[in-house]
Design a protein around this motif. Structure first.
Motif, PDB file in Angstrom:
ATOM      1  N   SER A  40      -0.694   4.625  -2.688  1.00 44.00           N
ATOM      2  CA  SER A  40      -0.030   3.258  -2.378  1.00 44.00           C
ATOM      3  C   SER A  40       0.244   2.371  -3.588  1.00 44.00           C
ATOM      4  CB  SER A  40      -0.735   2.394  -1.674  1.00 44.00           C
ATOM      5  OG  SER A  40      -1.027   2.952  -0.072  1.00 44.00           O
ATOM      6  N   GLN A  41      -0.614   2.392  -4.610  1.00 49.29           N
ATOM      7  CA  GLN A  41      -0.381   1.694  -5.920  1.00 49.29           C
ATOM      8  C   GLN A  41       0.809   2.539  -6.560  1.00 49.29           C
ATOM      9  OE1 GLN A  41      -1.445  -1.133  -7.148  1.00 49.29           O
ATOM     10  NE2 GLN A  41      -2.703  -1.314  -5.183  1.00 49.29           N
ATOM     11  N   TYR A  42       0.896   3.722  -6.669  1.00 50.96           N
ATOM     12  CA  TYR A  42       1.806   4.493  -7.345  1.00 50.96           C
ATOM     13  C   TYR A  42       3.351   4.304  -6.793  1.00 50.96           C
ATOM     14  CZ  TYR A  42       4.978   8.517  -8.925  1.00 50.96           C
ATOM     15  OH  TYR A  42       5.904   9.102  -9.269  1.00 50.96           O
ATOM     16  N   GLN A  43       3.334   4.079  -5.289  1.00 54.39           N
ATOM     17  CA  GLN A  43       4.539   3.786  -4.717  1.00 54.39           C
ATOM     18  C   GLN A  43       4.936   2.332  -4.887  1.00 54.39           C
ATOM     19  OE1 GLN A  43       3.530   4.456  -0.462  1.00 54.39           O
ATOM     20  NE2 GLN A  43       4.684   6.696  -0.497  1.00 54.39           N
ATOM     21  N   TYR A  44       3.887   1.206  -5.089  1.00 56.39           N
ATOM     22  CA  TYR A  44       4.312   0.320  -5.270  1.00 56.39           C
ATOM     23  C   TYR A  44       4.920   0.004  -6.579  1.00 56.39           C
ATOM     24  CZ  TYR A  44       1.596  -1.321  -1.200  1.00 56.39           C
ATOM     25  OH  TYR A  44       1.001  -1.693   0.189  1.00 56.39           O
ATOM     26  N   HIS A  45       4.450   0.787  -7.730  1.00 55.40           N
ATOM     27  CA  HIS A  45       4.858   0.450  -9.158  1.00 55.40           C
ATOM     28  C   HIS A  45       6.238   1.122  -8.883  1.00 55.40           C
ATOM     29  CE1 HIS A  45       4.941   0.758 -13.069  1.00 55.40           C
ATOM     30  NE2 HIS A  45       5.169   1.745 -13.225  1.00 55.40           N
ATOM     31  N   GLN A  46       6.670   2.230  -8.173  1.00 53.93           N
ATOM     32  CA  GLN A  46       8.017   2.828  -8.251  1.00 53.93           C
ATOM     33  C   GLN A  46       9.110   2.030  -7.590  1.00 53.93           C
ATOM     34  OE1 GLN A  46       8.250   5.030 -10.126  1.00 53.93           O
ATOM     35  NE2 GLN A  46       7.911   7.084  -9.341  1.00 53.93           N
ATOM     36  N   GLN A  47       8.283   1.202  -6.575  1.00 50.74           N
ATOM     37  CA  GLN A  47       9.345   0.386  -5.762  1.00 50.74           C
ATOM     38  C   GLN A  47       9.535  -0.992  -6.657  1.00 50.74           C
ATOM     39  OE1 GLN A  47       7.763  -1.156  -2.324  1.00 50.74           O
ATOM     40  NE2 GLN A  47       9.627  -2.055  -1.581  1.00 50.74           N
ATOM     41  N   LEU A  48       8.611  -1.516  -7.546  1.00 50.80           N
ATOM     42  CA  LEU A  48       8.722  -2.602  -8.612  1.00 50.80           C
ATOM     43  C   LEU A  48       9.858  -2.304  -9.431  1.00 50.80           C
ATOM     44  CD1 LEU A  48       7.966  -5.312  -9.390  1.00 50.80           C
ATOM     45  CD2 LEU A  48       6.177  -4.248 -10.802  1.00 50.80           C
TER      46      LEU A  48
END
Length: 107
Positions: A40-48
């Motif tokens: 989830s943290q990886y996905q949030y970073h990509q989205q950011l």
């Protein structure tokens, strides 16, 4: 080979330690099962990153549109040129011819 039983005893003592087991269980829970796990943290970073790129793009576009608006409101000749080019507007007594240059294809 004398060290093997000693190492095995240390490992067993470590696995019997309730504080170690709780710490390992907590770490596994936080890494894999929590709502803020690593994936989830990886996905949030990509989205950011994507949102930052979009923000930069829209800021540039907004600046360009504001510049164009300022030019159009301050210069009547620019306003007339813009209306003719973008919206194909014309005066009553004139004709408009649109000339489009063809791009050469590289083969």
């Amino acid at each position: 080979m004398k060290f093997q039983p000693l190492q095995m005893k240390r490992l067993l003592d470590l696995l019997r330690n309730k504080y170690f087991l709780v710490t390992v269980a907590f770490a596994i829970w936080m890494i894999f099962f929590d709502k803020n796990d690593i994936y989830s943290q990886y996905q949030y970073h990509q989205q950011l990153s994507k949102l930052k790129q979009e923000r930069d793009f829209y800021q540039k576009e907004t600046a360009q549109v504001a510049k164009d608006l300022d030019e159009l409101t301050s210069n009547k000749a620019k306003l007339e040129k813009f209306a003719r080019e973008k919206y194909l507007m014309k005066k009553d007594n004139e004709d408009i011819f649109v000339i489009v240059k063809e791009k050469k294809e590289d083969k």
